[in-house]
Design an enzyme around this catalytic site. Structure first.
Site, mmCIF file in Angstrom:
data_model
loop_
_atom_site.group_PDB
_atom_site.id
_atom_site.type_symbol
_atom_site.label_atom_id
_atom_site.label_comp_id
_atom_site.label_asym_id
_atom_site.label_seq_id
_atom_site.Cartn_x
_atom_site.Cartn_y
_atom_site.Cartn_z
ATOM 1 N N HIS A 84 0.835 -0.987 0.173
ATOM 2 C CA HIS A 84 -0.093 -0.324 0.063
ATOM 3 C C HIS A 84 0.829 0.971 -0.069
ATOM 4 C CE1 HIS A 84 -2.996 -2.641 2.013
ATOM 5 N NE2 HIS A 84 -2.817 -3.014 0.963
ATOM 6 N N HIS A 242 -8.946 -2.312 -5.173
ATOM 7 C CA HIS A 242 -7.885 -2.690 -4.011
ATOM 8 C C HIS A 242 -6.915 -3.503 -4.727
ATOM 9 C CE1 HIS A 242 -6.078 -2.818 -0.150
ATOM 10 N NE2 HIS A 242 -5.604 -4.208 -0.602
ATOM 11 N N ASP A 246 -3.196 -2.929 -5.101
ATOM 12 C CA ASP A 246 -1.825 -3.992 -4.594
ATOM 13 C C ASP A 246 -0.989 -4.233 -5.890
ATOM 14 O OD1 ASP A 246 -2.928 -4.467 -1.946
ATOM 15 O OD2 ASP A 246 -3.807 -6.258 -2.634
ATOM 16 N N HIS A 269 -0.534 -11.100 -5.303
ATOM 17 C CA HIS A 269 1.145 -10.457 -5.224
ATOM 18 C C HIS A 269 2.134 -11.410 -5.874
ATOM 19 C CE1 HIS A 269 -0.343 -7.647 -2.322
ATOM 20 N NE2 HIS A 269 -0.778 -8.508 -1.544
#
Length: 315
Positions: A84, A242, A246, A269
């Site tokens: 973030h 969101h 990321d 990720h």
């Protein structure tokens, strides 16, 4: 090119500080942001027992991608949940920054990037006298894993197209697609919060994760497949936004900003890091460029140059 490029590198004008809780450790942590010289890049300094350990914010330093992006050794010294903060650095166009942190995890704050934006806006952003270098994608690069995929494609701008697909009807299939600049980041991405499912909480706690997670810093989907947070969603497709946040944070670990389009479907990720490594491992897929001197009223041209000293491909 029909998009705005910032010709020169930047840093913050003044020191800024944030204090919060680690979402996984549950412990308190304080982080300081300090101005840095041109070509420093983004550098973390972890203070632990009087010793100072340095971590460069580069994909080559990523040690784990389970539930968050972690720099360093998961079994040793590391800094977790950097995504973030790094998304804010990317979104606001900050090239050089020293980050002092007294814990092994960046604070989760409210689960979004809003507090980081406010901290950097309060500190101010300063333009330095050294040209910014960009990674320009010149051919498609793609990775796949089952039904998931991610790719970089040439594009005259910096763009993200992130699509997610969850069985839960509270999320379902969502897409967020947009070019990226500081105004768009502040308005459309920064406020999107991290999210999770109530049914996973006990398993995560038992594994030592999410010890600092709460309704104050996470969107939580209950067993009835409804968002249980008072006030509900900040955006209709907050979950996809969101995931874009990321992705921005993970790709900020390239060592330089990129010109191109990043697209993903059911990513995360691990896939973000793998796609970035794949791009940087193929020197025919990108070039390092900077703007040349522009005439008034004309769009800047780009010229090929050598890579920045902190870039992962020269480590």
């Amino acid at each position: 090119m029909g998009f705005v490029l910032h010709d020169y590198q930047t840093t913050v004008k003044a020191r800024a500080t944030l204090t919060g809780t680690g979402v996984h450790s549950g412990g308190p942590v304080t982080v300081h942001f300090l101005p840095a010289d041109a070509d420093t890049g983004i550098v973390f300094h972890l203070s632990n027992g009087g010793e100072d350990r340095e971590f460069r914010a580069l994909v080559s330093e990523v040690g784990a991608t389970d539930l968050c992006t972690m720099l360093g050794d998961p079994a040793g010294e590391h800094i977790g949940t950097v995504e973030h903060l790094m998304a804010t650095v990317f979104g606001l166009g900050i090239d050089n920054l020293v980050i002092e942190i007294d814990g092994s995890e960046v604070p989760i704050l409210d689960g979004s990037a809003v507090a980081f934006v406010e901290a950097f806006d309060q500190a101010g952003i300063e333009t330095l006298a050294v040209k910014r270098r960009y990674i320009r994608v010149v051919k498609p690069v793609r990775i796949e894993a089952g039904a998931s995929w991610a790719e970089f494609r040439p594009y005259d701008g910096t763009r993200f197209e992130v699509e997610i697909d969850f069985e839960s009807p509270a999320i379902g299939r969502q897409l967020f697609a947009s070019d990226i600049n500081p105004d768009i980041f502040r308005r459309d991405i920064a406020r999107a919060r991290t999210f999770g499912f109530m049914k996973d909480v006990e398993r995560l706690w038992a594994a030592g994760y999410a010890l600092g997670s709460s309704l104050e810093n996470s969107l939580v989907i209950g067993d009835d497949n409804r968002v249980i947070n008072v006030g509900g969603l900040r955006y209709p497709n907050e979950f996809a936004r969101h995931k874009t946040l990321d992705a921005m944070g993970d790709l900020a670990l390239a060592g330089a900003r990129f010109i191109g389009c990043f697209r993903s479907y059911r990513g995360g990720h691990r896939m973000n890091a793998a796609a970035l490594r794949r791009l940087l491992s193929d020197r025919t897929a990108f070039e390092i460029v900077e703007t040349r001197r522009r005439e008034r009223g004309r769009v800047a041209e780009m010229i090929a140059v050598s890579g920045p000293v902190y870039a992962p491909w020269v480590i």
